[in-house]
Design a protein around this motif. Structure first.
Motif, PDB file in Angstrom:
ATOM      1  N   PRO A  40      58.970  68.241  74.398  1.00  0.00           N
ATOM      2  CA  PRO A  40      58.375  69.307  73.589  1.00  0.00           C
ATOM      3  C   PRO A  40      59.189  70.599  73.536  1.00  0.00           C
ATOM      4  O   PRO A  40      58.883  71.466  72.728  1.00  0.00           O
ATOM      5  CB  PRO A  40      57.023  69.543  74.263  1.00  0.00           C
ATOM      6  CG  PRO A  40      57.239  69.146  75.681  1.00  0.00           C
ATOM      7  CD  PRO A  40      58.207  68.004  75.638  1.00  0.00           C
ATOM      8  N   HIS A  41      60.210  70.729  74.378  1.00  0.00           N
ATOM      9  CA  HIS A  41      60.912  72.019  74.495  1.00  0.00           C
ATOM     10  C   HIS A  41      62.412  71.763  74.637  1.00  0.00           C
ATOM     11  O   HIS A  41      63.011  72.044  75.682  1.00  0.00           O
ATOM     12  CB  HIS A  41      60.365  72.764  75.719  1.00  0.00           C
ATOM     13  CG  HIS A  41      60.615  74.240  75.711  1.00  0.00           C
ATOM     14  ND1 HIS A  41      61.763  74.806  76.213  1.00  0.00           N
ATOM     15  CD2 HIS A  41      59.865  75.277  75.256  1.00  0.00           C
ATOM     16  CE1 HIS A  41      61.707  76.115  76.089  1.00  0.00           C
ATOM     17  NE2 HIS A  41      60.561  76.435  75.506  1.00  0.00           N
ATOM     18  N   PRO A  42      63.077  71.270  73.562  1.00  0.00           N
ATOM     19  CA  PRO A  42      64.492  70.900  73.699  1.00  0.00           C
ATOM     20  C   PRO A  42      65.439  72.092  73.775  1.00  0.00           C
ATOM     21  O   PRO A  42      66.572  71.940  74.231  1.00  0.00           O
ATOM     22  CB  PRO A  42      64.754  70.088  72.432  1.00  0.00           C
ATOM     23  CG  PRO A  42      63.779  70.633  71.434  1.00  0.00           C
ATOM     24  CD  PRO A  42      62.551  70.970  72.226  1.00  0.00           C
ATOM     25  N   ASP A  43      65.001  73.253  73.326  1.00  0.00           N
ATOM     26  CA  ASP A  43      65.845  74.450  73.343  1.00  0.00           C
ATOM     27  C   ASP A  43      65.201  75.507  74.226  1.00  0.00           C
ATOM     28  O   ASP A  43      63.969  75.590  74.334  1.00  0.00           O
ATOM     29  CB  ASP A  43      66.036  74.985  71.929  1.00  0.00           C
ATOM     30  CG  ASP A  43      66.708  73.963  71.017  1.00  0.00           C
ATOM     31  OD1 ASP A  43      67.894  73.670  71.236  1.00  0.00           O
ATOM     32  OD2 ASP A  43      66.032  73.436  70.114  1.00  0.00           O
ATOM     33  N   ALA A  44      66.002  76.342  74.824  1.00  0.00           N
ATOM     34  CA  ALA A  44      65.496  77.326  75.778  1.00  0.00           C
ATOM     35  C   ALA A  44      64.557  78.324  75.127  1.00  0.00           C
ATOM     36  O   ALA A  44      63.639  78.834  75.767  1.00  0.00           O
ATOM     37  CB  ALA A  44      66.663  78.052  76.444  1.00  0.00           C
TER      38      ALA A  44
END
Length: 606
Positions: A464-468
């Protein structure tokens, strides 16, 4: 019911894609959903004019033919489809049923001297080609490497209520293409199909069967299943407005035009006849009956006939809620007899029933009520997350996509409860509702939809959170751009200026000016052309025959916004909200009608 500013947001939405973030920063080529297990290799693949699509059998060729069309639409030229003999620069489609570890939708992508997609099914191979299109949207070079990409959830969806406020077919076609591009696979569509069996129900808001057949065919080609819904036994007013004999009557003798009388055999027969008619154009494996908000704003006590029906059927300890569940279960049995699985919303499952919902009914959970998701899952019901937090209400609540991303929201997070494991959860969907029908135009809805669509695609397919940061995720989404074949519906075919409108013996002069959301206002000497009159539904004059006439100009009034739709010999005037076209009466008045009821006026602009 439930649905989904402006100039700046539209400007961002419709700008051309920007380059993706550097591969070194991402660790993998940029896609939405993100690739999670990319293994880099030395070198790269370069797409060039000599590229071919290699597909051996009929299944592979279907995938390759669709990819060839999409490559052309994306500006990558005409690519031939050939049967064998892959060479450097080619793209290879390979369906191997023995690759069962890839499941029904996963695929393996290898990039080197050539690109190759391997899958166990046609659908898996198709998803692999969406990744190829996204990579080529960022340039002709793809870094060498390998990924195995398999979805975490089976159902990855979008729900649209086109049930009161008509939604244009080009808009829905854009949606199907965008869903497929981002590997979403289920469009749940609440709408009215023009009925041959029940012409009394054909008040406006309907779609013709031919329109639906074309949309379903597009969905089939792009591996998006379109599941229809007729919400019942509540929210039936689009269908029983002219059938008072089927409307629930309270203890004071008042008819309830939105509620079907579940105690009457004729009501069940009417509803199932609509299921039969929908089956003519929807081959979906599921039927959505809604079953929400039946007693919204009221309670069963005002309808003693419902309790009597329940007790007559299930004994003296039965509750009115049992009559409601009985109706749901009878629809379940009817749908199952026709090879379809039933889907319902969760809010009718209050726990006040003694009769259980039939096993196998998929429950779409949107509201925090007494029966929690964990209990539904423990009872064995397939559970889809349709949380209110994912809603886009037209003219109202919009999902906080950034907030959900920052929280690493995933389909285990229901309204009122977060489950520890994903077991029993089929997936999740975003939902668009038209509660204030004139609150936003279709193009304005699109501004909020596309970020939410990309987020649900990411959260249901992969991590659900591939990028910071959310900014990083939006940069990823911007990099891949829109799907091939997507149409910019904000384009206006004429320049701002003064025009003389001529059609069907009627002539008038007006200033045409583009609005921020891609429609026009038509300003005459007496004011701006607006649809006004008749009975309002969701704050909108949805009756055919309502007049369009000059009113005091108001930039915020969406009923004064019009689409100039090109037609042979001129343009049709389509209201941005009611989606009806203007025709000219014998006495020269301008009135709105569905285009299949009265021939639209074709306006010549001079």
């Amino acid at each position: 019911m439930r649905w989904a500013g402006v100039l700046a947001a539209l400007t961002l939405l419709f700008t051309a894609p920007v380059p993706a973030l550097a591969e070194e920063e991402q660790g993998a080529p940029v896609t939405v959903p993100a690739l999670t297990d990319w293994t880099p290799a030395s070198g790269s693949y370069t797409y060039g004019r000599s590229a071919r699509l290699v597909a051996d059998d009929a299944t592979e060729r279907r995938v390759a033919d669709t990819l060839a069309d999409d490559l052309r639409d994306a500006g990558h030229g005409t690519v031939p489809v050939v049967p064998d003999g892959a060479r450097t620069g080619d793209i290879v489609i390979d369906v191997q049923p023995s690759r069962t570890s890839l499941g029904t939708e996963g695929y393996e992508l290898r990039a080197g001297k050539r690109l190759s997609v391997t899958a166990a099914t046609e659908t898996g191979a198709f998803h692999g080609t969406r990744t190829i299109l996204q990579l080529l949207a960022q340039g002709d070079r793809v870094p060498a490497g390998r990924t195995v990409d398999v979805p975490r959830y089976k159902e990855r969806g979008v729900g649209v209520c086109a049930c009161y406020i008509h939604v244009s077919m080009p808009w829905l076609e854009n949606l199907v293409r965008e869903m497929a591009y981002h590997k979403l696979n289920q469009l749940l569509l609440e709408l009215k199909v023009k009925s041959d069996a029940h012409p009394e129900a054909n008040t406006w808001g309907y779609y013709t069967k031919d329109e639906i057949r074309r949309l379903v065919a597009l969905g089939k080609r792009y591996h998006v299943e379109i599941i229809p819904e007729i919400n019942s036994p509540g929210h039936m007013d689009p269908w029983i407005e002219n059938r008072p004999d089927l409307q629930l009557t309270d203890s004071d003798g008042n008819k309830q035009p939105s509620r079907l009388d579940i105690t009457r055999p004729e009501a069940f027969a009417y509803y199932t006849s609509l299921i039969d008619e929908y089956a003519q154009v929807f081959p979906a494996t599921s039927w959505h009956m809604g079953a929400d908000e039946y007693m919204l704003g009221s309670d069963f006590a005002k309808y003693p006939q419902i309790l009597k029906y329940a007790q007559d059927r299930y004994g003296p300890d039965a509750t009115p809620q049992d009559a409601f569940i009985d109706f749901v279960n009878r629809v379940h049995a009817y749908a199952a007899g026709n090879g379809k699985k039933l889907r319902i919303w969760n809010d009718g499952l209050t726990g006040a029933n003694t009769v259980p919902v039939a096993a196998g009914t998929t429950v779409e959970h949107w509201l925090n009520v007494a029966t929690k998701p964990s209990r539904l899952r423990a009872q064995g019901y397939p559970l889809m997350n349709a949380a209110y937090a994912l809603y886009l209400v037209r003219g109202g609540f919009h999902s906080d996509t950034k907030g959900l991303y920052d929280q690493s929201w995933d389909p285990r997070s229901f309204e009122g409860e977060k489950l520890v494991s994903a077991g029993g959860i089929t997936g999740a969907k975003i939902s668009l509702w038209p509660d204030n029908g004139r609150g936003e135009t279709e193009n304005e809805v699109a501004v909020a939809l596309w970020p939410a669509l990309r987020h649900i695609a990411q959260a249901t397919w992969g991590a659900p959170h591939p990028d910071a940061t959310y900014a990083g995720f939006t940069a990823r989404a911007t990099a891949v751009g829109h799907a091939p074949g997507w149409r910019d519906l904000t384009r206006v075919p004429v320049a701002d200026g003064s025009y003389t409108f001529r059609a069907s013996g009627r002539t008038f002069a007006a200033e045409v000016e583009r609005t921020a959301d891609g429609y026009v206002t038509v300003r005459t000497a007496d004011g701006c052309l607006e649809v006004r009159g008749g009975r309002l539904t969701l704050n909108v004059p949805l009756q055919p025959g309502v007049e369009a006439a000059p009113q005091t100009c108001d930039p915020a009034n969406t009923l004064q916004r019009w689409q100039l739709e090109p037609a042979s010999g001129g343009y049709r005037l389509v209201n941005a909200i009611t989606r009806m076209t203007v025709t000219v009466t014998e006495d020269g008045r301008l009135v709105q009608y569905p285009p299949d009821q009265r021939a639209p006026a074709v306006w010549q602009l001079a």
